[in-house]
Design a protein around this motif. Sequence first.
Motif, short mmCIF file in Angstrom:
data_model
loop_
_atom_site.label_atom_id
_atom_site.label_comp_id
_atom_site.label_asym_id
_atom_site.label_seq_id
_atom_site.Cartn_x
_atom_site.Cartn_y
_atom_site.Cartn_z
N SER A 30 0.99 -1.04 -0.04
CA SER A 30 0.08 -0.15 0.05
C SER A 30 0.69 1.38 0.08
CB SER A 30 -0.78 -0.12 1.25
OG SER A 30 -1.63 1.08 1.23
N ILE A 31 0.55 1.99 -1.01
CA ILE A 31 1.46 3.30 -1.13
C ILE A 31 0.75 4.35 -0.46
CG2 ILE A 31 2.31 5.05 -2.71
CD1 ILE A 31 2.67 2.81 -4.50
N ASN A 32 1.47 5.32 0.49
CA ASN A 32 0.86 6.30 1.16
C ASN A 32 0.58 7.47 0.21
OD1 ASN A 32 3.43 5.18 2.91
ND2 ASN A 32 1.29 5.02 4.03
N LEU A 33 1.43 8.35 0.29
CA LEU A 33 1.31 9.53 -0.70
C LEU A 33 1.40 9.26 -2.23
CD1 LEU A 33 0.01 12.43 -0.41
CD2 LEU A 33 2.61 13.19 -0.14
N THR A 52 -3.82 11.28 -0.89
CA THR A 52 -3.35 10.27 0.11
C THR A 52 -3.94 9.15 -0.28
OG1 THR A 52 -5.48 11.03 1.38
CG2 THR A 52 -3.49 12.12 1.75
N THR A 53 -3.74 8.05 0.72
CA THR A 53 -4.45 6.69 0.34
C THR A 53 -6.03 6.74 0.45
OG1 THR A 53 -2.23 5.52 1.57
CG2 THR A 53 -4.44 4.34 1.29
N ASN A 73 -5.79 2.33 -5.98
CA ASN A 73 -4.98 1.71 -5.08
C ASN A 73 -4.89 0.15 -5.32
OD1 ASN A 73 -4.80 4.06 -3.49
ND2 ASN A 73 -6.55 3.34 -2.38
N ASN A 76 -2.10 0.22 -7.85
CA ASN A 76 -1.11 0.99 -7.53
C ASN A 76 -0.66 2.12 -8.65
OD1 ASN A 76 -0.57 0.06 -5.05
ND2 ASN A 76 0.74 -1.61 -5.99
N TYR A 99 6.32 5.67 0.20
CA TYR A 99 6.27 4.25 0.27
C TYR A 99 7.11 3.75 1.79
CZ TYR A 99 5.81 -1.04 0.27
OH TYR A 99 5.58 -1.94 0.28
N ARG A 100 6.67 3.45 2.71
CA ARG A 100 7.14 2.71 3.88
C ARG A 100 8.36 3.81 4.19
NH1 ARG A 100 7.63 -3.74 3.32
NH2 ARG A 100 5.40 -3.99 3.39
N TYR A 103 10.64 8.22 -0.28
CA TYR A 103 10.22 8.65 -1.46
C TYR A 103 10.86 8.03 -2.76
CZ TYR A 103 7.84 12.44 1.08
OH TYR A 103 6.88 13.01 1.94
#
Length: 115
Positions: A30-33, A52-53, A73, A76, A99-100, A103
């Motif tokens: 899951s990618i955040n921003l 955002t997610t 989502n 992705n 991601y985690r 950037y």
Amino acid sequence: QVKLVESGGGLVQPGGSLRLSCAASGTIDSINLMAWHRQAPGKERQLSAAITTGGGTTYADSVKGRFTISRDNAKNTVYLQMNSLKPEDTAVYYCRVLYRGAYYWGRGTQVTVSS
């Protein structure tokens, strides 16, 4: 590691539309921003839009009301629908994701608005 590939750029007349896509690949969940930045010739790279997610969005004043950012989502993938394009929108458009805690940038896609 996240790899980003942008597509959809090109040459368009003033007042026209383009839709950019950026697909993320790699071992990701899951990618955040997710965001789009742009860099015009001789200028600094600047944020155009981010999402955002959960779907919250933010836009630069220069594109507000003309550009729409969205994301899928499950795929992705982030999109940038650009309408009412102006010559000053000419730039290289870059996808950027968070991601985690790290950037990642795509290589960019050229958008040229000219008659």
